[in-house]
Design a protein around this motif. Structure first.
Motif, PDB file in Angstrom:
ATOM      1  N   LEU A 188     -42.409 -57.585  -3.909  1.00 55.55           N
ATOM      2  CA  LEU A 188     -41.741 -56.674  -4.833  1.00 55.55           C
ATOM      3  C   LEU A 188     -40.432 -56.179  -4.240  1.00 55.55           C
ATOM      4  N   GLU A 189     -40.432 -55.926  -2.945  1.00 53.20           N
ATOM      5  CA  GLU A 189     -39.211 -55.451  -2.297  1.00 53.20           C
ATOM      6  C   GLU A 189     -38.088 -56.481  -2.434  1.00 53.20           C
ATOM      7  N   LEU A 190     -38.443 -57.752  -2.390  1.00 51.52           N
ATOM      8  CA  LEU A 190     -37.424 -58.801  -2.428  1.00 51.52           C
ATOM      9  C   LEU A 190     -37.003 -59.134  -3.854  1.00 51.52           C
ATOM     10  N   PHE A 191     -37.583 -58.438  -4.832  1.00 50.87           N
ATOM     11  CA  PHE A 191     -37.304 -58.738  -6.233  1.00 50.87           C
ATOM     12  C   PHE A 191     -35.815 -58.593  -6.534  1.00 50.87           C
ATOM     13  N   THR A 192     -35.201 -57.553  -6.003  1.00 52.43           N
ATOM     14  CA  THR A 192     -33.758 -57.395  -6.183  1.00 52.43           C
ATOM     15  C   THR A 192     -33.107 -57.291  -4.818  1.00 52.43           C
ATOM     16  N   GLN A 193     -31.798 -57.491  -4.813  1.00 49.98           N
ATOM     17  CA  GLN A 193     -31.066 -57.284  -3.559  1.00 49.98           C
ATOM     18  C   GLN A 193     -31.051 -55.811  -3.216  1.00 49.98           C
ATOM     19  N   GLY A 194     -30.857 -55.535  -1.947  1.00 47.57           N
ATOM     20  CA  GLY A 194     -30.799 -54.147  -1.515  1.00 47.57           C
ATOM     21  C   GLY A 194     -32.182 -53.518  -1.553  1.00 47.57           C
ATOM     22  N   GLU A 195     -32.211 -52.203  -1.446  1.00 48.81           N
ATOM     23  CA  GLU A 195     -33.489 -51.520  -1.393  1.00 48.81           C
ATOM     24  C   GLU A 195     -34.138 -51.490  -2.770  1.00 48.81           C
ATOM     25  N   THR A 196     -35.351 -51.963  -2.875  1.00 49.07           N
ATOM     26  CA  THR A 196     -36.046 -51.940  -4.159  1.00 49.07           C
ATOM     27  C   THR A 196     -37.130 -50.866  -4.165  1.00 49.07           C
ATOM     28  N   ILE A 197     -38.099 -50.991  -3.266  1.00 47.70           N
ATOM     29  CA  ILE A 197     -39.146 -49.960  -3.238  1.00 47.70           C
ATOM     30  C   ILE A 197     -39.336 -49.350  -1.858  1.00 47.70           C
ATOM     31  N   MET A 198     -38.738 -49.922  -0.821  1.00 49.07           N
ATOM     32  CA  MET A 198     -38.985 -49.366   0.513  1.00 49.07           C
ATOM     33  C   MET A 198     -37.766 -49.588   1.404  1.00 49.07           C
ATOM     34  N   THR A 199     -37.762 -48.824   2.513  1.00 46.43           N
ATOM     35  CA  THR A 199     -36.643 -48.962   3.440  1.00 46.43           C
ATOM     36  C   THR A 199     -36.854 -50.191   4.314  1.00 46.43           C
ATOM     37  N   ALA A 200     -35.809 -50.559   5.025  1.00 46.32           N
ATOM     38  CA  ALA A 200     -35.892 -51.747   5.875  1.00 46.32           C
ATOM     39  C   ALA A 200     -36.967 -51.579   6.944  1.00 46.32           C
TER      40      ALA A 200
END
Lengths: 346, 612
Positions: B89-101
């Motif tokens: 899910l985090e990789l669904f969009t570029q940048g932060e989606t649901i969590m920090t790095a």
């Protein structure tokens, strides 16, 4: 029959047998072995677990299990022996210097102690096989005592080392002014003439003996590169260059091997000005430490065995635990047989 | 369409006893390991619950321990699965989606650790293996039942110790714990490493138990060449567990000491070598991938035989290729380190041996295909999973050969291509086989039939979802998407591909939910299972009740035929069709579940090669 749980199957040799048989061969209800009735209505020897068909099967299964466990022990120590071999190949001088710090006499004494304990534990097994309970208990306690003697000597060896500041790894107390590897790689220490700081201040370059192609790297990586790939590096002098570097490092810090420690409390030898000394003693402490842990476990197991043997738990028809602990004890001995020459002698 | 009626003409007259005389007294299906031993009927209420819980927690019955393992690894799989969904899910969009790095690093690390050490290493051997191994060889239990229970608790303690690490900053090293980073990062590594060390003991003890059981506890007539292939694969797995796991043990111990005492073995700042850690780690972890996949081979062999109504083609080749894989697997760890500073000569040798492993794996694939050839393939849910396995594992294996090639690996190293490869092998291989095996043995383990339609739907969803999630990752990897990265700002064209993969993970998750719901439903409302719903020929089907007795068998069975001689097992052409006590084996009773009876197709009697 005196004992209602004793069953004598039509055996002409089975008179009113004593509680523990004299010359039994296991698990058939002869010779007065204690028998219990199983859930299938048949009689089984009391020590036979329900999922085994016969006492032989149970004994063989136990023994095979122990042998397999010993295989895992060999591999556990195997990892550490590999670490020893690799660092010995990289830093042969270091290992030679460092091993002089170990007391060969005490090590040899301990070797003899362990060999003697191997004898006593084998004797204990024999005593169990011949139903000699007194000898069995005696030999087990004697083995525990010998193991305790080993640990005592080990304790004195360790404490002496700690007094001298010989600790593993980072905590090894180098002589005053000896730069650590971290300082050398960070470029904050005075460097040996054989090495200069790279342009970025982060790298060491070996000016003599290093091949032109070999990339400049941190000091500790020169050795792996040189030894790891002898085929790839035709420069025969590569290995020697490392020694030269080390010698130069020692000289540059102005700490000759001796003469620095007038107090004479034992800190003698070039090892105390070798920034990598901690490596040898890490391996030494980890290997002998884990070996010592095995000795302690063996002592506990043997103590339990001795108490149970005292109560007549083991006879010639059932002595599997004695046999297995004996096997374990032999592997602990064998590991020491390898540790002693590797650490103390060469 | 034949039914399971005994064929009339036989070289030997049928035994005088009726085929299905009922069960020996006290061994009827109601008297099974699920209920016995247990409290008497006089104990009721909370006391009853407590007594039953205590019975289960202290049981030394391999079947109960197998079920407890099954529950544990299922829980671990669920946890690891939700972490995987979070990563996707985090990789669904570029940048932060649901969590920090930072969180992302911890989540994918936990996904790896949970899936590898808590789920997949113990998955098939500890659950299905524990349940089936003694029954399949005709023993009452494993050789060391108490040790078996102990290894279950050691596994639990290891899991708890590992998860304690979450309270100490978590872990962000990836599941490989590479030094020197693992030496410098947060203290959670200490607990994770210690947890892995402890769980290693569990794995060792299970393997030791299985080897001894197979060597010493086989029933009369159960020769090595009559052992079901599942046992051969478990045997090979156990060899690897015993020989490889101590090395990860000492590695984790050294890493632990490295952090606590600064011993410097892996720390370049103290003269040590971080690459040595990689050697140690992969000396275990490469053989460990065979701990993960070999049991799956065994399960698939069973499924292929039973659901093709045909003997597994090349029995010995399949059996010995498992052992060959186990041994060769120790010589290839360096292929994980092609880019880690290894001498070119050793890289070439490691690459060569990696190719060699393709041979025994290929032998298996071909033999399974051959087993289906001219067989009567019965497409029930277990077989669907077995076919899924065949398809996915072949892709995973072939891409493994690709990354085993030196020059290709330099390009693909640490990309999504590798991620896709090992998911095809681990999930497409092991998890598919485990799902197939679970469906296959579910009636035996629980005494209940699952819903066949729901099973088929789940197999379809899992197949589609899996390929949607991971096939696209081969493409992303070859385009340069690095693994473990939080973001892909320089590669915006990857965003739609990532989105396809994420949506696929939802389909996959849905499929697995269907599996779970189907299982729970069957426990609650499923039809009672017949003794041998699939017409299997191994001992758990032919000589044990459903669910099995507390002691597995009324009497130790006498084995008179091979594991895939379906005629002999079911109709007594060569065997006597009897259990050891003279009672007819409670076997080919397929009357319960009428729909199955109707659908039951060719039993293989017309095939010349299915009679020995």
């Amino acid at each position: 029959m005196a004992n209602p749980t004793t069953l004598t199957v039509d055996d002409p040799h089975a008179p009113e047998a004593p509680a523990s048989g004299d010359h039994g061969h296991g698990g058939d209800g002869h010779h007065g072995e204690l028998m219990l009735k199983g859930h299938d209505g048949q009689m089984h020897p009391a020590h036979l677990q329900h999922h085994f068909i016969s006492a032989e099967q149970q004994f063989e299964a136990s023994k095979l299990g122990m042998w397999l466990f010993l295989v895992t022990e060999v591999l556990l120590f195997g990892g550490m022996f590999v670490a020893y071999a690799i660092y010995r190949a990289w830093y042969p001088d270091l290992f030679q210097e460092a091993s002089t710090q170990l007391d060969t006499l005490l090590g040899a004494f301990n070797t003899l102690v362990l060999l003697a304990s191997s004898l006593t534990v084998a004797w204990a097994i024999r005593a169990a096989q011949t139903d000699n309970r007194k000898l069995l208990v005696g030999m087990l306690w004697l083995t525990v005592a010998l193991a305790g003697g080993f640990m005592l000597v080990k304790y004195f060896e360790y404490t002496h080392k700690f007094e001298l500041g010989i600790y593993p790894g980072k905590y090894f107390q180098l002589d005053e002014g000896t730069p650590t590897i971290a300082e050398l790689t960070a470029g904050t220490a005075v460097l040996a003439p054989a090495a200069v700081i790279g342009e970025d201040g982060q790298q060491l370059d070996v000016t003599e003996g290093a091949s032109g192609e070999s990339p400049t790297g941190e000091a500790e990586q020169i050795a792996p590169g040189a030894v790891d790939m002898p085929e790839a590096n035709p420069e025969v002098g590569a290995e020697r260059s490392l020694e030269e570097t080390e010698n130069a490092l020692a000289e540059a810090t102005g700490h000759a091997a001796d003469g620095e420690h007038e107090e004479g409390h034992g800190r003698e030898g070039a090892i105390f000005s070798n920034p990598r000394a901690g490596i040898f003693f890490s391996i030494y402490y980890v290997m002998t430490g884990i070996h010592g842990l095995h000795i302690i476990i063996g002592m506990i197991a043997m103590g339990i065995l001795a108490v149970k043997a005292q109560r007549g738990r083991y006879t010639s028809v059932y002595y599997t635990p004695v046999e297995n602990v004996g096997l374990y004890w032999h592997i602990v001995d064998i590991i020491w047989i390898f540790l002693f020459p590797l650490m103390y002698l060469i | 369409m034949a039914t399971l009626t005994p064929a009339p003409v036989r070289s030997r007259p049928a035994p005088a006893a009726p085929k299905n005389p009922g069960y020996p007294q006290g061994h009827e299906p109601v008297h099974n390991y699920l209920h016995e031993p247990g409290p008497g009927p006089e104990v009721t209420g909370f006391a009853r619950f407590r007594a039953i819980a205590w019975e289960w927690m202290t049981t030394v019955d391999h079947k109960r321990i197998g079920l407890m393992y099954l529950a544990s690894v299922s829980l671990a799989f669920a946890v690891g699965g939700f972490l995987a969904l979070a990563v996707r899910l985090e990789l669904f969009t570029q940048g932060e989606t649901i969590m920090t790095a930072d969180t992302y690093n911890q989540v994918f690390t936990m996904h790896g650790i949970v899936m590898v050490f808590l789920f997949i290493v113990p998955s098939i051997p500890a659950s299905l293996g524990n349940f089936l191994l003694p029954i399949m060889i005709g023993a009452k239990d494993v050789a060391f039942p108490k040790l078996n229970l102990a290894s279950f608790y050691i596994y639990g303690i290891g899991a708890v110790v590992a998860l304690t690490g979450l309270a100490f900053g978590g872990v962000d090293t990836g599941w490989t714990f590479y030094t020197p980073y693992s030496k410098e990062t947060v203290d959670g590594v200490l607990f994770m490493g210690l947890g892995v060390f402890i769980m290693g003991f569990s794995s060792i003890l299970t393997g030791l138990n299985f080897i001894v059981t197979i060597h010493k506890m086989r029933a009369p007539g159960m020769t090595w060449n009559r052992m079901p292939l599942f046992l051969w694969s478990i045997y090979a797995t156990s060899i690897v567990q015993i020989l490889a796991t101590p090395v990860i043990g000492i590695t984790m111990l050294l890493l632990f000491l490295e952090r606590v005492l600064q011993i410097g073995i892996f720390d370049p700042a103290l003269g040590g070598d971080p690459v040595l850690f990689q050697h140690f780690f992969w000396f275990y972890s490469h053989p460990a991938v065979y701990i993960m996949i070999l049991p799956a081979f065994g399960v698939v062999s069973e499924l292929m035989g039973t659901f093709s109504r045909q003997r597994v083609y090349g029995y010995r080749a399949v059996a010995l290729s498992s052992v060959a894989i186990a041994l060769l697997g120790f010589l290839v760890w360096g292929h994980h380190m092609f880019t880690s500073g290894q001498s070119p000569v050793s890289s070439v040798i490691f690459s060569l041996i990696t190719f060699l492993i393709g041979i025994p794996s290929g032998i298996k694939i071909f033999n399974w295909v051959w087993t289906m050839y001219k067989g009567s393939v019965w497409l029930q849910t277990p077989m669907l999973y077995a076919l899924t396995f065949l398809f996915l594992f072949t892709i995973g294996g072939v891409t493994g050969i690709m990354v085993g090639a030196l020059s290709v690996d330099i390009h693909l190293h640490d990309t999504y291509f590798v991620v896709a490869h090992f998911h095809y092998v681990m999930m497409g291989g092991t998890v598919m086989a485990m799902l197939g095996g679970l469906h296959y043995w579910w009636p035996k383990m629980t005494g209940k039939l699952y819903n066949e339609t729901a099973g088929k739907v789940s197999a379809l969803l899992v197949f589609l979802g899996f390929n949607m999630t991971f096939f696209i990752q081969f493409i992303m990897g070859s385009q340069g998407m690095p693994r473990r990265y939080y973001d892909y700002p320089d590669m915006p064209w990857l965003e739609p591909l990532h989105q396809i993969s994420t949506v696929g993970s939802w389909v996959l998750g849905l499929g697995l939910m269907v599996v779970w719901a189907n299982g729970m439903w069957s426990l609650w409302k499923g039809k009672p299972a017949p003794g041998n719903p699939w017409g299997g020929a191994t001992l758990e089907w032919t000589a044990a009740t459903t669910p099995p007795d507390h002691h597995n068998f009324h009497h130790t069975p006498l084995v008179t035929h091979g594991p895939y001689d379906y005629n002999a097992a079911l109709y007594g052409a060569s065997g006597d069709g009897m259990s050891g006590d003279g009672h007819a084996a409670p076997v080919p009773d397929v009357t319960v579940g009428v729909a199955q009876n109707e659908r039951f197709i060719d039993d293989g009697t017309s095939q010349p090669d299915s009679l020995s």
